[in-house]
Design a protein around this motif. Structure first.
Motif, mmCIF file in Angstrom:
data_model
loop_
_atom_site.group_PDB
_atom_site.id
_atom_site.type_symbol
_atom_site.label_atom_id
_atom_site.label_comp_id
_atom_site.label_asym_id
_atom_site.label_seq_id
_atom_site.Cartn_x
_atom_site.Cartn_y
_atom_site.Cartn_z
ATOM 1 N N ASP A 32 8.645 37.550 -35.556
ATOM 2 C CA ASP A 32 8.177 36.186 -35.777
ATOM 3 C C ASP A 32 6.666 36.184 -36.020
ATOM 4 O OD1 ASP A 32 10.675 35.132 -35.501
ATOM 5 O OD2 ASP A 32 10.417 34.534 -33.398
ATOM 6 N N ASP A 33 6.193 35.172 -36.711
ATOM 7 C CA ASP A 33 4.774 35.056 -37.024
ATOM 8 C C ASP A 33 3.985 34.824 -35.731
ATOM 9 O OD1 ASP A 33 2.291 34.612 -38.021
ATOM 10 O OD2 ASP A 33 2.850 32.949 -39.347
ATOM 11 N N LEU A 34 3.081 35.747 -35.414
ATOM 12 C CA LEU A 34 2.292 35.626 -34.192
ATOM 13 C C LEU A 34 1.413 34.379 -34.194
ATOM 14 C CD1 LEU A 34 1.180 39.353 -33.674
ATOM 15 C CD2 LEU A 34 2.928 38.092 -32.415
ATOM 16 N N LYS A 35 1.021 33.915 -35.416
ATOM 17 C CA LYS A 35 0.176 32.728 -35.501
ATOM 18 C C LYS A 35 0.901 31.473 -35.039
ATOM 19 C CE LYS A 35 -2.535 34.531 -39.377
ATOM 20 N NZ LYS A 35 -2.916 34.332 -40.807
ATOM 21 N N SER A 36 2.238 31.531 -35.001
ATOM 22 C CA SER A 36 3.019 30.348 -34.613
ATOM 23 C C SER A 36 3.283 30.274 -33.113
ATOM 24 C CB SER A 36 4.364 30.337 -35.370
ATOM 25 O OG SER A 36 4.154 30.222 -36.764
ATOM 26 N N ILE A 37 2.844 31.277 -32.353
ATOM 27 C CA ILE A 37 3.046 31.239 -30.903
ATOM 28 C C ILE A 37 2.190 30.136 -30.302
ATOM 29 C CG2 ILE A 37 2.684 32.499 -28.740
ATOM 30 C CD1 ILE A 37 3.278 35.081 -30.229
ATOM 31 N N ASP A 38 2.786 29.330 -29.452
ATOM 32 C CA ASP A 38 2.051 28.273 -28.766
ATOM 33 C C ASP A 38 1.582 28.822 -27.422
ATOM 34 O OD1 ASP A 38 1.273 25.987 -27.240
ATOM 35 O OD2 ASP A 38 2.387 24.731 -28.642
ATOM 36 N N TRP A 39 0.293 29.146 -27.319
ATOM 37 C CA TRP A 39 -0.234 29.772 -26.109
ATOM 38 C C TRP A 39 -0.370 28.777 -24.961
ATOM 39 C CZ3 TRP A 39 0.213 34.740 -26.131
ATOM 40 C CH2 TRP A 39 0.171 35.432 -27.353
ATOM 41 N N ASN A 40 -0.441 27.513 -25.272
ATOM 42 C CA ASN A 40 -0.470 26.505 -24.191
ATOM 43 C C ASN A 40 0.859 26.481 -23.455
ATOM 44 O OD1 ASN A 40 -3.097 25.601 -24.662
ATOM 45 N ND2 ASN A 40 -2.394 24.225 -26.306
ATOM 46 N N VAL A 41 1.963 26.597 -24.208
ATOM 47 C CA VAL A 41 3.287 26.657 -23.582
ATOM 48 C C VAL A 41 3.411 27.933 -22.761
ATOM 49 C CG1 VAL A 41 5.769 26.794 -24.022
ATOM 50 C CG2 VAL A 41 4.341 25.232 -25.366
ATOM 51 N N TYR A 42 2.883 29.045 -23.302
ATOM 52 C CA TYR A 42 2.934 30.325 -22.574
ATOM 53 C C TYR A 42 2.192 30.214 -21.246
ATOM 54 C CZ TYR A 42 1.976 35.151 -21.276
ATOM 55 O OH TYR A 42 1.872 36.324 -20.581
ATOM 56 N N ALA A 43 1.036 29.500 -21.259
ATOM 57 C CA ALA A 43 0.251 29.372 -20.031
ATOM 58 C C ALA A 43 1.025 28.634 -18.960
ATOM 59 C CB ALA A 43 -1.057 28.644 -20.327
ATOM 60 N N ARG A 44 1.899 27.716 -19.387
ATOM 61 C CA ARG A 44 2.674 26.944 -18.405
ATOM 62 C C ARG A 44 3.945 27.660 -17.981
ATOM 63 N NH1 ARG A 44 1.403 22.755 -22.122
ATOM 64 N NH2 ARG A 44 3.563 22.785 -22.876
ATOM 65 N N SER A 45 4.572 28.395 -18.896
ATOM 66 C CA SER A 45 5.893 28.960 -18.616
ATOM 67 C C SER A 45 5.922 30.470 -18.508
ATOM 68 C CB SER A 45 6.866 28.539 -19.724
ATOM 69 O OG SER A 45 6.479 29.135 -20.961
ATOM 70 N N GLU A 46 4.827 31.112 -18.954
ATOM 71 C CA GLU A 46 4.750 32.569 -19.022
ATOM 72 C C GLU A 46 5.842 33.150 -19.913
ATOM 73 O OE1 GLU A 46 4.592 34.263 -15.132
ATOM 74 O OE2 GLU A 46 2.591 33.458 -14.702
ATOM 75 N N LYS A 47 6.303 32.339 -20.877
ATOM 76 C CA LYS A 47 7.254 32.801 -21.880
ATOM 77 C C LYS A 47 6.681 32.497 -23.259
ATOM 78 C CE LYS A 47 11.512 32.314 -19.171
ATOM 79 N NZ LYS A 47 12.870 31.684 -19.114
ATOM 80 N N LEU A 48 7.000 33.359 -24.210
ATOM 81 C CA LEU A 48 6.490 33.178 -25.564
ATOM 82 C C LEU A 48 7.428 32.274 -26.366
ATOM 83 C CD1 LEU A 48 5.310 36.806 -26.450
ATOM 84 C CD2 LEU A 48 3.886 34.832 -25.855
ATOM 85 N N TYR A 49 6.853 31.197 -26.889
ATOM 86 C CA TYR A 49 7.617 30.286 -27.745
ATOM 87 C C TYR A 49 6.891 30.128 -29.081
ATOM 88 C CZ TYR A 49 10.656 28.858 -23.908
ATOM 89 O OH TYR A 49 11.574 28.856 -22.893
ATOM 90 N N VAL A 50 7.668 29.996 -30.127
ATOM 91 C CA VAL A 50 7.134 29.859 -31.485
ATOM 92 C C VAL A 50 7.345 28.432 -31.954
ATOM 93 C CG1 VAL A 50 7.342 30.631 -33.894
ATOM 94 C CG2 VAL A 50 7.592 32.271 -32.018
#
Length: 293
Positions: free
Chosen positions: A56-74
């Motif tokens: 998946d395109d790394l630019k599409s990862i939402d790092w704010n969601v990762y900070a809350r869930s510790e999971k990578l979402y695109v």
């Protein structure tokens, strides 16, 4: 080249800001006015999120969601589908006619500029080309800067020759790389066979024909002994315009317009007829409202 400048008043642009030009695009099945697609792409609006998978395109990862869930979402986006608008404006001698102040070409040029202005609101590509016996092709581009240049260019166009719509469409259709919006602005005072052939050549596109007539052509208000001149051939004819002659003229004109209507209806194209005394904004209002229906 003539030194004469055509008068192209674009003050009506401010009124057009209240409207959004709705384009029916046949590329998509259920398309009826909005060009927003629900395919995944790199648009502006987020549709939702899916879990990240390798590739998946790394630019599409939402790092704010990762900070809350510790999971990578695109992030998934709505894809904005761009439609290119091709505008063909009749610049033959017959478009130089007027019994008032605005020629058919000047009115048509304002219509062309108005449609292009509406297209620039979505930052889509457009091109305004002029044609008579041959065609002067303008490359498609986007942006207000190019629109202003096009308006200046139209103000300097030399009107000449007769109209050969089908021949010019044959040359121009090579320019169209994908299904597009094509707008033809003319008085359409030429052989119906040429008009029919041109319409069928462009029938795979979203096609709009706008017929521009002088009020004196629409109702033939002249009466008595007159000298008529064909602006395209310079042929002159002296005649007497009786009521019977005028009635016959109206029948022939209406039959010609009906013939164009029938061809347009057969391929799903739109035809609008305006006289040059119709306020430009009113012409756009009627056309846009009808295309919403």
């Amino acid at each position: 080249m003539s030194d004469r400048k055509h008068r192209i008043d674009v003050d009506f642009f401010r009124q057009l800001d209240r409207f959004t030009f709705l384009v029916r695009k046949r590329v998509s099945s259920a398309y009826a006015g909005s060009r927003r697609s629900h395919r995944k792409g790199h648009g502006l609006d987020t549709m939702g999120y899916t879990e990240y998978h390798p590739g998946d395109d790394l630019k599409s990862i939402d790092w704010n969601v990762y900070a809350r869930s510790e999971k990578l979402y695109v992030r998934e986006f709505e894809e904005d589908k761009s439609v290119t608008t091709h505008i063909l404006l009749d610049s033959s001698n017959s478009m130089d006619y007027t019994l008032d102040t605005v020629t058919k070409f000047e009115y048509g040029a304002m219509l062309a500029a108005g449609f292009a202005y509406l297209v620039t609101k979505d930052n889509d590509k457009f091109g305004i080309s002029t044609y008579s016996e041959d065609i002067s092709i303008s490359q498609t581009h986007r942006g207000r800067r190019h629109l202003l240049r096009d308006i200046d260019r139209l103000a300097d166009v030399e009107l000449k020759g007769q109209t050969a719509l089908d021949h010019c469409v044959q040359l121009y259709e090579k320019m169209i790389k994908s299904r597009s919006l094509v707008i033809i602005i003319s008085d359409f005072m030429e052989d119906l066979k040429s008009i029919e052939s041109a319409i069928y050549r462009l029938s795979n596109h979203d096609l709009i024909l706008i017929q521009v007539l002088d009020p004196s052509e629409s109702d033939l208000s002249m009466h008595g002994h007159v000298k008529l001149m064909d602006l395209e051939t310079n042929d002159e004819m002296k005649t007497y315009l009786s009521n019977n002659f005028k009635d016959k003229y109206q029948e022939e004109l209406q039959a010609h317009i009906d013939g164009i209507h029938n061809i347009c209806n057969h391929v799903g194209a739109d035809l609008y007829t305006f006289t040059t005394d119709t306020p430009i904004f009113e012409a756009f209002f009627n056309a846009i409202n009808r295309r919403r229906m």
